[in-house]
Design a protein around this motif. Sequence first.
Motif, PDB file in Angstrom:
ATOM      1  N   THR A   1      34.955  22.323  32.390  1.00 45.83           N
ATOM      2  CA  THR A   1      35.625  23.707  32.176  1.00 45.83           C
ATOM      3  C   THR A   1      37.203  23.134  32.334  1.00 45.83           C
ATOM      4  OG1 THR A   1      35.513  24.329  34.417  1.00 45.83           O
ATOM      5  CG2 THR A   1      34.222  25.475  32.899  1.00 45.83           C
ATOM      6  N   ASP A   2      38.049  24.249  32.257  1.00 49.04           N
ATOM      7  CA  ASP A   2      39.454  23.816  32.669  1.00 49.04           C
ATOM      8  C   ASP A   2      39.877  24.871  33.581  1.00 49.04           C
ATOM      9  OD1 ASP A   2      42.269  23.294  33.132  1.00 49.04           O
ATOM     10  OD2 ASP A   2      43.131  23.797  31.126  1.00 49.04           O
ATOM     11  N   ARG A   3      39.643  24.568  35.092  1.00 49.87           N
ATOM     12  CA  ARG A   3      40.258  25.522  35.887  1.00 49.87           C
ATOM     13  C   ARG A   3      41.372  25.799  36.312  1.00 49.87           C
ATOM     14  NH1 ARG A   3      36.561  23.036  41.251  1.00 49.87           N
ATOM     15  NH2 ARG A   3      34.528  23.464  40.284  1.00 49.87           N
ATOM     16  N   GLY A   4      42.305  25.229  35.061  1.00 53.12           N
ATOM     17  CA  GLY A   4      43.774  25.767  35.241  1.00 53.12           C
ATOM     18  C   GLY A   4      44.008  27.280  34.894  1.00 53.12           C
ATOM     19  N   TRP A   5      42.913  27.690  33.869  1.00 55.20           N
ATOM     20  CA  TRP A   5      43.058  29.246  33.582  1.00 55.20           C
ATOM     21  C   TRP A   5      42.571  29.933  35.055  1.00 55.20           C
ATOM     22  CZ3 TRP A   5      42.911  31.341  28.308  1.00 55.20           C
ATOM     23  CH2 TRP A   5      43.188  30.324  27.360  1.00 55.20           C
ATOM     24  N   GLN A   6      43.581  31.128  35.152  1.00 61.72           N
ATOM     25  CA  GLN A   6      43.328  31.836  36.165  1.00 61.72           C
ATOM     26  C   GLN A   6      43.225  33.434  35.865  1.00 61.72           C
ATOM     27  OE1 GLN A   6      46.875  29.886  37.948  1.00 61.72           O
ATOM     28  NE2 GLN A   6      45.390  30.085  39.893  1.00 61.72           N
ATOM     29  N   GLU A   7      43.801  34.043  34.762  1.00 58.51           N
ATOM     30  CA  GLU A   7      43.944  35.492  34.536  1.00 58.51           C
ATOM     31  C   GLU A   7      44.011  35.223  32.997  1.00 58.51           C
ATOM     32  OE1 GLU A   7      45.631  38.118  37.872  1.00 58.51           O
ATOM     33  OE2 GLU A   7      47.119  36.905  37.097  1.00 58.51           O
ATOM     34  N   THR A   8      43.585  36.390  32.118  1.00 61.97           N
ATOM     35  CA  THR A   8      43.783  36.750  30.888  1.00 61.97           C
ATOM     36  C   THR A   8      44.066  38.059  30.962  1.00 61.97           C
ATOM     37  OG1 THR A   8      41.625  37.068  30.320  1.00 61.97           O
ATOM     38  CG2 THR A   8      42.473  34.645  30.025  1.00 61.97           C
ATOM     39  N   ALA A   9      45.118  38.574  30.147  1.00 61.34           N
ATOM     40  CA  ALA A   9      45.464  40.099  30.046  1.00 61.34           C
ATOM     41  C   ALA A   9      45.734  40.070  28.372  1.00 61.34           C
ATOM     42  CB  ALA A   9      46.329  40.257  31.049  1.00 61.34           C
ATOM     43  N   PRO A  10      44.801  40.409  27.567  1.00 58.06           N
ATOM     44  CA  PRO A  10      45.350  40.512  26.146  1.00 58.06           C
ATOM     45  C   PRO A  10      46.144  41.619  26.031  1.00 58.06           C
ATOM     46  CG  PRO A  10      43.136  41.162  26.517  1.00 58.06           C
ATOM     47  CD  PRO A  10      43.352  40.425  27.952  1.00 58.06           C
ATOM     48  N   LEU A  11      46.015  42.633  26.380  1.00 60.97           N
ATOM     49  CA  LEU A  11      46.868  43.713  26.161  1.00 60.97           C
ATOM     50  C   LEU A  11      46.524  44.850  27.524  1.00 60.97           C
ATOM     51  CD1 LEU A  11      49.362  44.914  24.565  1.00 60.97           C
ATOM     52  CD2 LEU A  11      47.703  46.413  23.612  1.00 60.97           C
ATOM     53  N   ALA A  12      47.328  44.561  28.611  1.00 60.14           N
ATOM     54  CA  ALA A  12      46.992  45.476  29.781  1.00 60.14           C
ATOM     55  C   ALA A  12      48.038  46.708  29.855  1.00 60.14           C
ATOM     56  CB  ALA A  12      47.385  44.572  31.216  1.00 60.14           C
ATOM     57  N   PHE A  13      47.581  47.565  30.446  1.00 57.09           N
ATOM     58  CA  PHE A  13      48.265  48.771  30.401  1.00 57.09           C
ATOM     59  C   PHE A  13      48.607  49.326  31.848  1.00 57.09           C
ATOM     60  CE2 PHE A  13      45.668  49.215  26.735  1.00 57.09           C
ATOM     61  CZ  PHE A  13      46.695  49.522  25.710  1.00 57.09           C
ATOM     62  N   THR A  14      50.037  49.491  32.112  1.00 55.93           N
ATOM     63  CA  THR A  14      50.598  49.980  33.571  1.00 55.93           C
ATOM     64  C   THR A  14      50.739  51.254  33.530  1.00 55.93           C
ATOM     65  OG1 THR A  14      50.757  47.461  34.272  1.00 55.93           O
ATOM     66  CG2 THR A  14      51.731  49.354  35.504  1.00 55.93           C
ATOM     67  N   LEU A  15      49.970  52.059  34.422  1.00 55.31           N
ATOM     68  CA  LEU A  15      50.614  53.541  34.499  1.00 55.31           C
ATOM     69  C   LEU A  15      51.106  53.642  35.964  1.00 55.31           C
ATOM     70  CD1 LEU A  15      47.920  53.562  32.466  1.00 55.31           C
ATOM     71  CD2 LEU A  15      48.251  56.066  32.638  1.00 55.31           C
ATOM     72  N   ARG A  16      52.220  54.469  36.293  1.00 56.77           N
ATOM     73  CA  ARG A  16      52.705  54.691  37.616  1.00 56.77           C
ATOM     74  C   ARG A  16      52.147  56.255  37.830  1.00 56.77           C
ATOM     75  NH1 ARG A  16      55.278  50.572  36.089  1.00 56.77           N
ATOM     76  NH2 ARG A  16      55.987  49.083  37.537  1.00 56.77           N
ATOM     77  N   LEU A  17      51.223  56.209  38.909  1.00 54.68           N
ATOM     78  CA  LEU A  17      50.586  57.415  39.201  1.00 54.68           C
ATOM     79  C   LEU A  17      50.558  57.733  40.731  1.00 54.68           C
ATOM     80  CD1 LEU A  17      47.135  56.842  37.300  1.00 54.68           C
ATOM     81  CD2 LEU A  17      49.161  58.017  36.455  1.00 54.68           C
ATOM     82  N   SER A  18      50.488  59.306  40.934  1.00 55.47           N
ATOM     83  CA  SER A  18      50.648  59.642  42.297  1.00 55.47           C
ATOM     84  C   SER A  18      49.040  59.400  43.100  1.00 55.47           C
ATOM     85  CB  SER A  18      50.827  61.219  42.413  1.00 55.47           C
ATOM     86  OG  SER A  18      49.488  61.939  41.860  1.00 55.47           O
ATOM     87  N   ASP A  19      49.148  59.810  44.403  1.00 55.45           N
ATOM     88  CA  ASP A  19      48.261  59.638  45.423  1.00 55.45           C
ATOM     89  C   ASP A  19      46.799  60.213  44.814  1.00 55.45           C
ATOM     90  OD1 ASP A  19      49.627  57.814  46.628  1.00 55.45           O
ATOM     91  OD2 ASP A  19      49.645  58.885  48.521  1.00 55.45           O
ATOM     92  N   ASP A  20      47.123  61.270  43.879  1.00 58.30           N
ATOM     93  CA  ASP A  20      46.014  62.296  43.242  1.00 58.30           C
ATOM     94  C   ASP A  20      45.304  61.380  42.106  1.00 58.30           C
ATOM     95  OD1 ASP A  20      46.804  64.216  45.081  1.00 58.30           O
ATOM     96  OD2 ASP A  20      48.042  64.964  43.563  1.00 58.30           O
ATOM     97  N   ALA A  21      45.534  60.111  41.743  1.00 57.15           N
ATOM     98  CA  ALA A  21      45.110  59.558  40.892  1.00 57.15           C
ATOM     99  C   ALA A  21      43.396  59.423  40.624  1.00 57.15           C
ATOM    100  CB  ALA A  21      45.606  58.046  40.472  1.00 57.15           C
TER     101      ALA A  21
END
Length: 844
Positions: free
Chosen positions: A597-617
């Motif tokens: 393998t190639d251990r250089g790969w650490q993460e993949t995110a093809p299309l990640a969604f970031t929401l900012r929510l309250s503590d009630d999430a």
Amino acid sequence: MKPHKVHIGFGFHANCYHSYRGDTPDALGFGGDIRIIRHIIHTLDGWNARGVPVKGTWDFENAYSLERILPQYAPDILEAVRRRQLQNGDENILMGYNNGAMSAMTEDEFLASVKWAVTNEKGSGLADIFGSCEPIVRPQEVMFTPSQAALYRKAGIQAVCLYYSCVPFDAFRTLIPQLEDEAAFNPLTYSYNGESITILPTYSQSDLMDAGSLRWLVTDLHQKQQRGEIGHDVFLFINMDADSFLWEPFPVPAPLRKLPNFGGLGGLIGEVQDLDFVEFDTPEGYLRSHPPLREVFFGQDVADGNFSGYASWAEKPFNRQIWTRLERARALARAEGKDASSASFETRIRLLSTTHFGLASPVLNVTRQAAALQLSAQALELERRSARQPKDLTLCGSAPRTLFCAQLALEPGYCTDITALEVKTQDLAHFTAHELRRHPDGSLAAVYLVCCLQHPAQQCTLHFDTAAPSQGSVPLSGHRLEQGGLGVCPAGDTGFPQLWQQGKLLAETHSFITYRGRRVGFAPPVYTPLALGGEGRGLRFSGEIHLPGELEPGRYQFDFFTSGTLEVIFLASTVRYPYTREKDRISSQASNLGRATDRGWQETAPLAFTLRLSDDAVLCKRNFMADLSRFPLSDFWKAFPRNAQMDSFNHQLTGGLLCLSDGQQGLALAHDRQVLGSMAHCPIRLRTEPQARAVTLNPFGTFYGKQRAYPTRGNGCCMDLYTATMPQAQSLAPAYNGAFEQSLQALCFAPAGPDEQQQELLCSIADSPAVLGGELVHAFTEDNALPHSAPGETSHPGRLRAVALTGEKATLPRTALRFVWNMLRAGRLCRKARLPKKKQSPQQ
């Protein structure tokens, strides 16, 4: 009053079928299992002969270990366990017939896995081989979902063993407020929707090392009993894989083996056999006279994989390749109104072995991968052969519906222009056709069809016409797509999609690969209007993906589109990851993958969604038994405040539906399980910011980083040892190297979680109908997940390194010193304690 005791049980999780080793009776396969199990039996017998009444608790896997491997290569093991059960009080408890992913099964699959583990027509049930077994389950990889509280009771099971541990081999330690020792070492009651099951908190050698030694752990518990802090007996159930090197003495000079934690099973027994307050026991033996002390609840779907969840079994492209085949077979069975009586049922049960999905990282052993591909192909072929095949293409669901969605294949040359494709069916309200692939001659090879009827029907017969004049899809107003209160448009700074709701930003998106410690973003997209057949509008984001030193570049395409009045936005995602040279080998006594393998790969995110929510999430998710359950994100930081930041968690089985909301804003995701399915396809990252919780959903990707924080009885050295040495603690991202994936999701705005109407809509998309019949247009049968084939490697048993020597060279020495210090500290505390000894210790 009778003084309280510390009961100790030793449990051996016996499964000779591995994801990280092959099928040979040597160190490259199950030879280590046989050697260590024989050592365990010899050790138990030896102590029994010296008058120490120690007992073993065995949970055997049936389909592979008891049906084939042990009868052929080690029948003496089965005879010895049967003898010990009769003569020494050993117990047999259930694992599940196929060492299966119990929590990700349908109800029929689950009940069969429990039933067949007890008795089956092949004679490999525990009752068939050992005469009896206890109504207790130690589920494979301790997988559990809330709705199984009722199902286990329906199957006659009284208790489930789940880890409450200090390392990621854990189920619920970091999900509930910390239990005091009296409850943490006693049975608990778990209730969900009015049904209850007993949970037995379970531990591993890691917890003994965390305390410093087994002797100090039981001493500490007994001192609390003497002080009145614990008013009951306690039960320390130590359960670990029967092939674990921790059951054997460490390969160190003989004098050092007398130190705690170095002597294997014999050393553990020797540490405590002289203590008057210690009693050796078994789970059923303890439960017989010790009812649950407290009720606990967690809404998460739990497992003991890396990051304490489903990452190890769900986040590799290969996982999704074989899972999608499983989902297609299930859909064909549902269309016929069958499950347990369907043609592929037994094959699906065998395929659902967790061994075909993980725990190995970053990929499976080549032998196991081949077996999983063969079983998944066989299951699908069995269902296709048994399904009726009408002349006209027919979409067949399991219940009446108005929405029929499907990926369809078109014969070469049939249609070249998606906008010219016309669909006709009885009672049609509207349809939308989206292009997914083309043949080499330029004609359409695959489309995704959304077909909406005016009234519910269980099946829909389709007729196609390509002679219609090209109308073209409805043009967009600028580069913004809106439907159902949700909007998609390019971000001004990056050009990548953003989600909006009523003029407010709902979610940012991120597309990147973390490679050799650096986040490498996808190239900025080109965005263009999307051509569709039928009624709908669309917007395409496309571009290239590059990595340093790549041998082949990658590409991505994110197509957002609407269909008629449906209040969702569809997302068709196509990603071809770049390919880099694979030259890193994983060959140890615990993990030998047979490829580089190639251990250089650490993460993949093809299309990640970031929401900012309250503590009630709250996170709402649907399992594969169609149960919709939820849990508040605050569970994590309320259980342990340091987990307000987490690089990854995956406690959400994704039987088609996932929603994150806080009452004011929220995003619901569904995915068509027959296009690209997964046991749990959406890992999540949690960040605590001023005034908000930033939560990132990463569908069909994988996160990596620090493991979550765990409470410790010592100095935390065990957590460091886990991350430094365990093969499964490494990133899964190398599995994406050169891979291809195509998925179909649906997004909708759901500020309070999906309401009934949204649930019905999203589940209709997720549980897409079976595709039957057709000639020029018919079912799509190719894979939408294609891992890159890598060159194999040749290993020799004598070259496999010890697990303890495979850790990070920079941190391992310091961690080892902390481990020794923690052990010496425990010894000092034991010497200071006044411990009641047995009047006559067995002769050593």
